[in-house]
Scaffold this motif. Structure first.
Motif, PDB file in Angstrom:
ATOM      1  N   ASP A 134      21.482 -67.446  61.564  1.00 47.87           N
ATOM      2  CA  ASP A 134      20.255 -68.156  61.936  1.00 47.87           C
ATOM      3  C   ASP A 134      20.443 -68.952  63.227  1.00 47.87           C
ATOM      4  OD1 ASP A 134      19.042 -67.159  59.696  1.00 47.87           O
ATOM      5  OD2 ASP A 134      19.155 -69.015  58.529  1.00 47.87           O
ATOM      6  N   LYS A 141      15.226 -64.719  64.189  1.00 45.55           N
ATOM      7  CA  LYS A 141      15.020 -64.272  62.812  1.00 45.55           C
ATOM      8  C   LYS A 141      13.552 -64.054  62.478  1.00 45.55           C
ATOM      9  CE  LYS A 141      16.441 -65.463  58.076  1.00 45.55           C
ATOM     10  NZ  LYS A 141      17.134 -66.477  57.250  1.00 45.55           N
ATOM     11  N   TRP A 151      19.389 -59.911  56.708  1.00 47.39           N
ATOM     12  CA  TRP A 151      18.884 -60.700  57.829  1.00 47.39           C
ATOM     13  C   TRP A 151      18.183 -59.745  58.791  1.00 47.39           C
ATOM     14  CZ3 TRP A 151      18.445 -61.253  62.921  1.00 47.39           C
ATOM     15  CH2 TRP A 151      18.235 -62.533  63.468  1.00 47.39           C
TER      16      TRP A 151
END
Length: 244
Positions: A134, A141, A151
């Motif tokens: 992140d 993201k 992800w």
């Protein structure tokens, strides 16, 4: 300087078959069309044919070209995305985001067209790994499509889609094999009516090589895992040497 004054969508329109620089300017100024979606609608509404110097034939050609470009948006030729994919893999390894990291999917299989860059990560600290991803500056993201173990997002260089799948360290090699193989390959029988997919999913191998060794066959590289004749050739130790 001129590029800074031109909408990105208009610049993209310059690559459309059937219209040159002057015609793109005419479309932009007279129809106030500044991206491909608006250009497509203008063609469907027959507005393009009404402009002097165009006509229905040009309109049909432009519409066909625009729809082709839009249908392939986000897709890359392997040669266009190979360098970025390997640099991304290298950077993630350099930062030690996970103990095990490898490219997978279409990019590892060296497919002609790549829709997204996929990597498999093996870690026993998935939550911490996600936090690091992140914060990774190369990527943005997508909160909607991401999940606790996948992800998803885009990179900040090519604007390419990126998918990072997270598994435990012991699952890494088997999942890397699964995600680096074609569906028709995975459907083939590995042993005793068990498909390669099931065989890999139910066993945690130390490496892809160990999986093939357990079946007493030659190691099949990702490029050959298509479900054609590679399995029979591997069992006879007759796989061809790939072009380099």
């Amino acid at each position: 300087f001129l590029l800074s004054l031109t909408p990105p969508g208009v610049v993209e329109m310059l690559g459309i078959k059937g219209v040159g620089t002057k015609k793109v300017r005419t479309i932009w100024k007279e129809l106030e069309v500044d991206d491909l979606e608006k250009l497509r609608k203008a063609c469907i509404d027959k507005k393009l044919a009404s402009i002097k110097g165009f006509g229905e034939k040009t309109q049909a050609t432009v519409l066909q070209s625009v729809e082709f470009v839009l249908s392939n948006r986000g897709k890359f030729l392997y040669s266009e995305i190979e360098d970025f994919a390997h640099r991304l893999e290298g950077k993630l390894k350099e930062l030690a985001i996970a103990p095990y990291i490898s490219l997978s999917g279409d990019i590892r299989r060296k497919m002609e067209i790549v829709s997204f860059v996929q990597l498999i990560l093996g870690t026993n600290s998935i939550e911490e790994c996600v936090k690091q991803l992140d914060a990774f500056p190369w990527l943005e993201k997508n909160e909607v499509t991401s999940s606790p173990f996948v992800w998803r997002g885009k990179d900040n260089v090519l604007n390419a889609s990126v998918e990072l799948k997270l598994y435990s360290e012991k699952e890494f090699a088997s999942q890397l094999y699964i995600h680096s193989s074609g569906l028709d390959h995975l459907k083939q029988e590995a042993k005793e009516s068990i498909s390669f997919f099931t065989y890999a999913r139910k066993n945690n191998f130390a490496s892809e090589e160990a999986l093939f060794e357990s079946l007493e066959m030659q190691v099949i590289t990702p490029e050959l895992r298509e479900g054609y004749k590679e399995i029979g050739l591997a069992k006879e130790n007759k796989l061809p040497k790939l072009l380099e």
